[in-house]
Write a protein that holds these residues in place. Sequence first.
Motif, PDB file in Angstrom:
ATOM      1  N   VAL A  31       0.798  -1.238  -0.047  1.00 35.55           N
ATOM      2  CA  VAL A  31      -0.010   0.015  -0.003  1.00 35.55           C
ATOM      3  C   VAL A  31       0.922   1.193  -0.080  1.00 35.55           C
ATOM      4  CG1 VAL A  31      -1.878  -1.317   1.057  1.00 35.55           C
ATOM      5  CG2 VAL A  31      -0.186  -0.192   2.431  1.00 35.55           C
ATOM      6  N   CYS A  32       0.221   2.374  -0.300  1.00 33.18           N
ATOM      7  CA  CYS A  32       0.968   3.597  -0.452  1.00 33.18           C
ATOM      8  C   CYS A  32       1.638   3.788   0.829  1.00 33.18           C
ATOM      9  CB  CYS A  32       0.376   4.661  -0.903  1.00 33.18           C
ATOM     10  SG  CYS A  32      -0.546   4.503  -2.828  1.00 33.18           S
ATOM     11  N   HIS A  33       0.783   3.848   1.968  1.00 32.03           N
ATOM     12  CA  HIS A  33       1.257   4.008   3.353  1.00 32.03           C
ATOM     13  C   HIS A  33       1.299   2.917   4.019  1.00 32.03           C
ATOM     14  CE1 HIS A  33       1.866   5.732   7.369  1.00 32.03           C
ATOM     15  NE2 HIS A  33       0.872   4.748   7.723  1.00 32.03           N
ATOM     16  N   LYS A  60      -7.668  -2.313   4.845  1.00 34.57           N
ATOM     17  CA  LYS A  60      -7.120  -2.196   3.603  1.00 34.57           C
ATOM     18  C   LYS A  60      -8.119  -2.468   2.310  1.00 34.57           C
ATOM     19  CE  LYS A  60      -4.655  -5.423   1.659  1.00 34.57           C
ATOM     20  NZ  LYS A  60      -3.944  -6.481   1.136  1.00 34.57           N
ATOM     21  N   CYS A  63      -9.664   0.662   2.168  1.00 36.08           N
ATOM     22  CA  CYS A  63      -8.732   1.777   1.935  1.00 36.08           C
ATOM     23  C   CYS A  63      -7.629   1.392   1.314  1.00 36.08           C
ATOM     24  CB  CYS A  63      -8.626   2.826   3.023  1.00 36.08           C
ATOM     25  SG  CYS A  63      -9.947   3.004   3.962  1.00 36.08           S
ATOM     26  N   SER A  65      -5.187   2.459  -0.470  1.00 36.28           N
ATOM     27  CA  SER A  65      -4.109   3.313  -0.438  1.00 36.28           C
ATOM     28  C   SER A  65      -3.355   3.375   1.166  1.00 36.28           C
ATOM     29  CB  SER A  65      -4.216   4.688  -0.742  1.00 36.28           C
ATOM     30  OG  SER A  65      -5.312   5.228   0.098  1.00 36.28           O
TER      31      SER A  65
END
Length: 215
Positions: A31-33, A60, A63, A65
């Motif tokens: 994931v992005c974060h 996740k 979301c 990201s």
Amino acid sequence: MGLVMGTFSMQSKQVDYRKDKVDDDLEMTMVCHRPEGLDQLEAQTNFNKRELQVLYRGFKNECPSGVVNEDTFKQIYSQFFPHGDASTYAHYLFNAFDSGHSGSIKFEDFVTALSILLRGSTREKLQWTFNLYDINRDGYINKEEMTDIVRAIYDMMGKYTYPALKTDAPKQHVDAFFQKMDKNRDGVVTLDEFLLSCQEDENIMRSLQLFENVI
């Protein structure tokens, strides 16, 4: 309080507990974060590793990201109140979850708040609630702030509430709270006043527990 889980928890109920830690850690890198490690989150919250894995998978799924912005949070939260307008209350709740004031909620923010609301001490829960009502974060709750929150809750409950809510119900609710909480009559409620009033008055505690159902 349970509604905080929202769609996250519904997704997480289907998790296969037999997944090993390698799979979980691998997914957490995609994931992005990337959230803090499970060991650190376990130490910081009242959840064990298995519970954190379940919560993370649900988070996740909703979301991908790794972060939730306010618009997405409102969309998820409004699903539970189809007959009312949850947008204003969701705004205040989002700010309470966004402890770092970054404009987004990370998994760490989510589980930290959830840990307090579900498994924290009475004082921790009350302090979190105080921070929710303290909209401008100046360390005090004034009548305007409490009125804004209470009105937002009534708006969220919608016109189909039974028994029907009176138009002046939010004002009456706030007036009753302040009559009991504002001990020195200076027009604001401090954290100490809030804690003392809540813990010594069973009616206030019951009222706050009712509001926990929409947190």
